[in-house]
Scaffold this active site. Structure first.
Site, short mmCIF file in Angstrom:
data_model
loop_
_atom_site.label_atom_id
_atom_site.label_comp_id
_atom_site.label_asym_id
_atom_site.label_seq_id
_atom_site.Cartn_x
_atom_site.Cartn_y
_atom_site.Cartn_z
N GLU A 48 7.28 -41.02 44.00
CA GLU A 48 7.25 -39.80 43.18
C GLU A 48 5.93 -39.69 42.44
OE1 GLU A 48 9.08 -36.99 43.73
OE2 GLU A 48 10.78 -38.36 43.50
N GLY A 136 16.24 -23.82 43.47
CA GLY A 136 15.66 -24.15 42.17
C GLY A 136 16.13 -25.48 41.61
N ALA A 137 16.70 -26.33 42.45
CA ALA A 137 17.22 -27.63 41.99
C ALA A 137 16.29 -28.78 42.36
CB ALA A 137 18.61 -27.87 42.57
N ASP A 186 7.03 -31.30 50.93
CA ASP A 186 8.29 -30.60 51.16
C ASP A 186 8.36 -30.00 52.56
OD1 ASP A 186 8.56 -31.21 48.54
OD2 ASP A 186 8.33 -29.16 47.79
N TYR A 238 3.03 -30.66 34.96
CA TYR A 238 2.60 -31.05 36.29
C TYR A 238 1.07 -31.06 36.36
CZ TYR A 238 3.25 -31.58 41.29
OH TYR A 238 3.27 -32.08 42.56
P1 ADP Z 1 13.33 -25.29 45.11
O1 ADP Z 1 12.32 -25.21 46.20
O2 ADP Z 1 13.33 -26.61 44.42
O3 ADP Z 1 14.71 -24.88 45.54
P2 ADP Z 1 11.75 -23.15 44.04
O4 ADP Z 1 11.71 -22.50 42.71
O5 ADP Z 1 10.50 -23.71 44.58
O6 ADP Z 1 12.91 -24.26 43.96
O7 ADP Z 1 12.29 -22.14 45.12
C1 ADP Z 1 13.44 -21.36 44.85
C2 ADP Z 1 13.16 -19.94 45.31
O8 ADP Z 1 13.23 -19.87 46.75
C3 ADP Z 1 14.18 -18.94 44.83
O9 ADP Z 1 13.87 -18.45 43.54
C4 ADP Z 1 14.07 -17.86 45.89
O10 ADP Z 1 12.93 -17.04 45.64
C5 ADP Z 1 13.80 -18.64 47.14
N1 ADP Z 1 15.06 -18.93 47.86
C6 ADP Z 1 15.68 -20.12 48.01
N2 ADP Z 1 16.83 -20.00 48.71
C7 ADP Z 1 16.94 -18.69 49.01
C8 ADP Z 1 17.92 -17.90 49.71
N3 ADP Z 1 19.02 -18.44 50.24
N4 ADP Z 1 17.71 -16.57 49.81
C9 ADP Z 1 16.61 -16.00 49.26
N5 ADP Z 1 15.68 -16.69 48.59
C10 ADP Z 1 15.82 -18.01 48.47
MG MG Z 2 10.21 -25.28 45.96
#
Ligand code: ADP
Ligand code: MG
Length: 395
Positions: A48, A136-137, A186, A238
Site C-alpha cells: 500500500e 466509492g468504497a 487498479d 494523498y
Molecule cells: P471506487 O473506484 O473506489 O469505487 P471512485 O470514486 O473512484 O470509487 O469511483 C466511483 C464512481 O464510479 C462513481 O461515483 C460513479 O461515477 C462511477 N461508477 C461506479 N459504479 C458505477 C455504476 N454501476 N454505474 C455508474 N457509475 C458507476
Molecule cells: Mg476509483
C-alpha cells in the site's frame, strides 16, 4: 474433475449473465447489443502506498463485477444507462472534451474520447452498465467501468486493443478526462487478474506475475469489511504523502524510494522525523510484498497473516493514513482470531481485509459489528472475497 465441473459452472453463469445483460439492453434501446463485457473490482492484498515510489503491489480481482453491454451507432450519438445511476443527457462523440461531461457518464464518455485521441475510429455508442461492485468504497468500481467502456467502445468499432493498451487508455480516462490522478494499479488488477491468484506487479517495470492465492483450498478466506467511513480530505492527504516520498527520494539521492537498499542508513540521513516515518513505511512495505509473494509461491498461506497486520501498523503509525473506523475493525478482527488484518486502499476510510480461518469467519464478523456498535459507528458491510478472474468479453 472438480475443476472441470467448476469451469463449466462458471461458463454457464457467464452465459446467463450475458443473456440477462443483452435482454436489458434490448428493452432499454430497442435492439440487440453487439457484445457484453465484464470487469471486476479489486482489492490490494498488500503493497500500500508503494506504487508512486516505483514499488511492488499485490492486488487480486473480486468476484464483484461490472458488466457492460454495447452497440455502435453510426450517427455520432452517445446514450449511456446504468442500473445503479441516474440517466444522464445524451451527447455527441465529436463534442467530447475533458470537463464536458459530468457525473458517472464521464467515465464511458472519457473512454470514447481517449480512444479517438489514440487514433481509433470510434463513432457513437449505446452502452448499458450493471455493477455489483460497491461504488466509492475503494474497490475500484471506477477502474472497472473505465476498462469495460474502453474494451466495449473499441470492440464494437472493430478494434482489438491489447490488455496493456486498455490499461493505459483506462488510466487516461481517469487522469485526463475525469481529472483523477490515479496510478495504474487498479486498471491492471481489473484487466490482468486470474482466478485463484494474486497479481504481483513491479510498478517500475510493469512486469507482472500470477502468484497462486486460493485461501479456500486451505480452509481460509479473505474477509472484507467495508467500513463505510466517510472519506476525509483524501485528495489533500494523498498529494501530501506523494510529495513527502518525492522529497525524501531527492534528499537520499535515489530516483524513487524503491531504490533505498539500506533502511538504517537512509533513516540516519534524513533530518525530518516525518520523512523518516514515511520512508520506513514504503521500504518495509516493499519488503513485506516480497515476503508475501515468497510465502504464497511456497503455499505457506498462514504466514501471510502477520505480514498483513505489520502492514496495517506501518500504515497507522508511520504513514498515518488510518482512521478510527479501520483501526477498530482491525483490532476486533485480530481479537476474534483473524490470522492477520489490514486497511486496504489509499486510506482515510475504505475497506479492511482479514485472512481468516473458515471456522472463525462468523466470530470475526460478529466482533467487528459489536465493536462498531460500541463505538457508535455506522454498521459496516462484510463480505468474503475469493480471488477471481480478470476482465473479459462474455459474448
Ligand atoms: P471506487 O473506484 O473506489 O469505487 P471512485 O470514486 O473512484 O470509487 O469511483 C466511483 C464512481 O464510479 C462513481 O461515483 C460513479 O461515477 C462511477 N461508477 C461506479 N459504479 C458505477 C455504476 N454501476 N454505474 C455508474 N457509475 C458507476
Ligand atoms: Mg476509483
Amino acid at each position: 474433475m472438480a475443476e472441470a465441473a467448476g469451469g463449466s459452472a462458471h461458463a454457464a453463469r457467464a452465459a446467463d449473465t450475458a443473456s440477462r445483460m443483452a435482454e436489458v439492453f434490448t428493452r432499454t434501446f430497442g435492439y440487440d447489443p453487439e457484445g457484453v463485457w465484464a470487469a471486476p473490482g479489486r482489492i490490494n492484498l498488500i503493497g500500500e502506498h508503494t506504487d508512486y515510489s516505483d514499488g511492488f503491489v499485490l492486488p487480486f480481482a473480486l468476484p464483484h463485477t461490472l458488466h457492460a453491454a454495447a452497440a455502435p451507432r453510426a450517427d455520432g450519438a452517445v446514450r449511456l444507462r446504468s442500473l445503479q445511476a441516474p440517466e444522464g443527457d445524451g451527447f455527441g462523440v465529436a463534442d467530447l472534451a475533458p470537463g464536458s461531461v459530468e457525473g458517472w457518464a464521464a467515465y464511458p464518455a472519457g473512454a470514447l474520447w481517449v480512444l479517438r485521441q489514440e487514433g481509433y475510429r470510434v463513432d457513437g455508442l449505446d452502452l448499458l452498465v450493471d455493477s455489483a461492485i460497491p461504488s466509492g468504497a475503494g474497490l475500484s468500481s471506477s477502474a472497472a467501468l473505465s476498462c469495460a467502456a474502453v474494451m466495449a467502445g473499441a470492440a464494437v468499432h472493430g478494434a482489438d486493443p491489447s490488455a496493456s493498451q486498455v490499461i493505459r487508455m483506462a488510466r487516461r480516462v481517469e487522469n485526463d478526462f475525469v481529472g483523477m490522478p490515479c496510478g495504474v494499479l487498479d486498471q491492471s488488477a481489473s484487466m490482468l487478474s486470474a482466478e485463484g491468484h494474486a497479481l504481483f506487479m513491479d510498478t517500475r517495470t510493469m512486469e507482472t506475475e500470477q502468484v497462486p492465492f486460493a485461501p479456500d483450498r486451505q480452509g481460509m478466506t479473505v474477509l472484507v469489511v467495508d467500513t463505510r467511513a466517510p472519506h476525509r480530505l483524501v485528495e489533500g492527504h494523498y498529494a501530501d504523502r506523494h510529495r513527502a516520498c518525492q522529497e525524501a527520494a531527492k534528499e537520499l539521492g535515489v530516483a524513487a524510494l524503491r531504490d533505498v537498499t539500506d533502511l538504517e542508513a537512509a533513516l540516519a540521513a534524513l533530518a525530518s522525523s516525518e520523512l523518516r516515518r514515511r520512508v520506513r513505511h514504503v521500504v518495509t512495505e516493499n519488503g513485506r510484498v516480497l515476503d508475501t509473494v515468497d510465502h504464497l509461491r511456497a503455499g505457506r498461506l498462514r504466514d501471510v497473516g502477520p505480514l498483513l497486520t505489520a502492514s496495517h501498523m506501518s500504515l497507522r503509525d508511520d504513514y498515518e493514513v488510518t482512521v478510527p473506523e479501520v483501526d477498530t475493525a482491525v483490532r476486533a478482527l485480530l481479537s476474534a482470531g483473524a490470522l492477520g488484518a489490514r486497511i486496504t486502499g489509499g486510506g482515510f476510510g475504505g475497506c479492511v481485509i482479514a485472512l481468516v480461518e473458515r471456522e472463525r469467519v462468523e466470530a470475526c464478523g460478529r466482533a467487528v459489528e459489536e465493536a462498531y456498535r460500541e463505538e457508535g459507528f455506522a454498521a459496516p458491510s462484510l463480505f468474503e472475497a475469493a480471488p477471481s478472474a480478470g476482465a473479459r468479453r462474455l459474448r
